[in-house]
Design an enzyme around this catalytic site. Structure first.
Site, PDB file in Angstrom:
ATOM      1  N   SER A  77       0.199  -1.405  -0.273  1.00  0.00           N
ATOM      2  CA  SER A  77      -0.123   0.102   0.020  1.00  0.00           C
ATOM      3  C   SER A  77       0.826   1.559  -0.280  1.00  0.00           C
ATOM      4  O   SER A  77       0.165   1.856   0.078  1.00  0.00           O
ATOM      5  CB  SER A  77      -1.290  -0.116   1.315  1.00  0.00           C
ATOM      6  OG  SER A  77      -1.834  -0.928   0.961  1.00  0.00           O
ATOM      7  N   HIS A 126       2.594  -4.651   9.272  1.00  0.00           N
ATOM      8  CA  HIS A 126       1.121  -4.491   8.604  1.00  0.00           C
ATOM      9  C   HIS A 126       0.465  -5.814   9.337  1.00  0.00           C
ATOM     10  O   HIS A 126      -0.483  -5.632   8.471  1.00  0.00           O
ATOM     11  CB  HIS A 126       1.404  -5.755   7.724  1.00  0.00           C
ATOM     12  CG  HIS A 126       2.676  -5.039   5.870  1.00  0.00           C
ATOM     13  ND1 HIS A 126       2.770  -3.771   5.712  1.00  0.00           N
ATOM     14  CD2 HIS A 126       3.643  -5.913   5.610  1.00  0.00           C
ATOM     15  CE1 HIS A 126       3.788  -3.101   4.880  1.00  0.00           C
ATOM     16  NE2 HIS A 126       4.544  -4.925   4.780  1.00  0.00           N
ATOM     17  N   PHE A 248       9.283   7.490  -7.846  1.00  0.00           N
ATOM     18  CA  PHE A 248       8.650   6.443  -7.562  1.00  0.00           C
ATOM     19  C   PHE A 248      10.078   5.834  -8.253  1.00  0.00           C
ATOM     20  O   PHE A 248      10.663   4.373  -8.169  1.00  0.00           O
ATOM     21  CB  PHE A 248       7.511   5.373  -9.048  1.00  0.00           C
ATOM     22  CG  PHE A 248       7.193   4.039  -8.885  1.00  0.00           C
ATOM     23  CD1 PHE A 248       7.491   3.090  -8.269  1.00  0.00           C
ATOM     24  CD2 PHE A 248       8.437   3.026 -10.691  1.00  0.00           C
ATOM     25  CE1 PHE A 248       7.125   1.558  -8.075  1.00  0.00           C
ATOM     26  CE2 PHE A 248       8.550   2.441 -10.162  1.00  0.00           C
ATOM     27  CZ  PHE A 248       7.407   1.066  -9.672  1.00  0.00           C
ATOM     28  N   ARG A 276       7.777  -2.848  -8.793  1.00  0.00           N
ATOM     29  CA  ARG A 276       6.988  -2.911  -9.549  1.00  0.00           C
ATOM     30  C   ARG A 276       6.765  -2.174 -10.819  1.00  0.00           C
ATOM     31  O   ARG A 276       7.070  -2.267 -11.956  1.00  0.00           O
ATOM     32  CB  ARG A 276       5.761  -4.668  -9.508  1.00  0.00           C
ATOM     33  CG  ARG A 276       5.939  -5.022 -10.830  1.00  0.00           C
ATOM     34  CD  ARG A 276       4.880  -5.994 -10.610  1.00  0.00           C
ATOM     35  NE  ARG A 276       3.175  -5.281 -10.014  1.00  0.00           N
ATOM     36  CZ  ARG A 276       2.628  -5.246 -11.420  1.00  0.00           C
ATOM     37  NH1 ARG A 276       3.016  -5.894 -12.189  1.00  0.00           N
ATOM     38  NH2 ARG A 276       1.411  -4.809 -11.036  1.00  0.00           N
TER      39      ARG A 276
END
Length: 314
Positions: A77, A126, A248, A276
């Site tokens: 996330s 998490h 990114f 990714r």
């Protein structure tokens, strides 16, 4: 994982503790229930991460520093992203940390392992918010909660876990979508998210909400808002540079060139695959129309009373 020496004493699992879940191909996944979470037996037995059964108790009773920050998010996330941003805000340095996020991850370490991290610590997890240290509420410590639309989360999680040795998934995307929509990965996304929303509403936790998609579309105001929440003295020029460094492209390059994975080499392929695409709406390249509609039905039912607003496309 036999090539890597365990970091901790491998946990012993009794036969009666194991739950075996068959998949569509007749393969069986061995898991166990820990504090309402579904944990792979391999994760307990390997010794590469702490025994979850013991660690959740230690985390709950953990002694926190008065300026600790807790970064919470469902997997895939944006945890790595916001962790790097937060460290730049709190240190006042436009530098990527050489140590990976996993060195400050609560599931991957015992609380005493964090003693060597200098203040101001940004610890990440998490785990469901109910499993945070008791002192988070008692001391009104800062909690950052990151949200991402679940369709992109499920696609990103699928590709990510195919590389994992600790929590491998080798089935089809259709099978993974079914698992994600029901059991979830360690915890069901809907349960996790609704629990966090309740924590936001009751205001027992000093929590700041960040939407992945908003951070992606408008990074400077999102980072500025986070800086104000944390009380960091960062001007607009500095925040703009943080946004640029934590794009990114910048994060992916830093992950390849800067990070020293050290004790976490057992998940080398996984850690090198953190970045990714990072796109909003990538689920459209993976989900069929039928799968999307099926997920929408589950989403509409489970989230019908939620005030969270998710952006599923650019």
């Amino acid at each position: 994982m036999a090539d890597f020496k365990p970091r901790y004493t491998p946990g012993e699992v009794k036969e009666e503790e194991i739950v075996r879940i068959p998949d569509m191909k007749g393969n069986v996944k061995e898991v166990m229930e820990v504090e309402g979470m579904i944990v792979p037996v391999q994760a307990i037995k390997s010794g590469h991460i702490p025994d979850m059964r013991e660690n959740v108790k230690k985390i709950r009773d953990m002694k926190c520093r008065d300026d600790d920050i807790f970064l919470c998010a469902y997997m895939r996330s944006g945890t790595h992203w916001v962790w790097e941003i937060t460290n730049m805000l709190t240190t006042g340095k436009l530098e990527y940390l050489t140590r990976p996020k996993e060195t400050a991850m609560m599931e991957f370490n015992y609380p005493e392992d964090f003693d060597k991290i200098p203040s101001r610590r940004t610890l990440n997890t998490h785990l469901p918010l109910r499993l945070l240290p008791k002192e988070v509420k008692e001391k009104k410590l800062k909690v950052i909660f990151v949200q991402r639309n679940p369709k992109d989360v499920v696609v990103s999680s699928y590709y990510f876990l195919q590389k994992s040795k600790m929590m491998p998934f080798q089935g089809t995307f259709e099978e993974f979508l079914m698992v994600f929509s029901t059991l979830g990965v360690m915890v069901n996304w809907f349960d996790y998210t609704l629990e966090a929303e309740e924590a936001l509403k009751d205001k027992e936790i000093d929590m700041h909400l960040i939407y992945y998609e908003e951070l992606k579309k408008n990074p400077v105001p999102a980072i500025k808002s986070l800086s104000e929440f944390l009380g960091t003295d960062c001007d607009d020029e500095y925040i703009a540079k943080v946004a640029e460094m934590c794009s990114f492209k910048g994060m992916k390059k830093a992950n390849e060139d800067v990070k020293d994975i050290g004790d976490f080499k057992f998940e080398k392929a996984l850690m090198q695959g953190h970045y990714r695409k990072g796109e909003i709406g990538d689920w459209k390249n993976m989900m069929t129309v039928a799968q999307s509609e099926q997920f929408d039905e589950v989403f509409s039912d489970r989230m019908k009373n939620s005030s969270f607003k998710f952006a599923f496309s650019k």
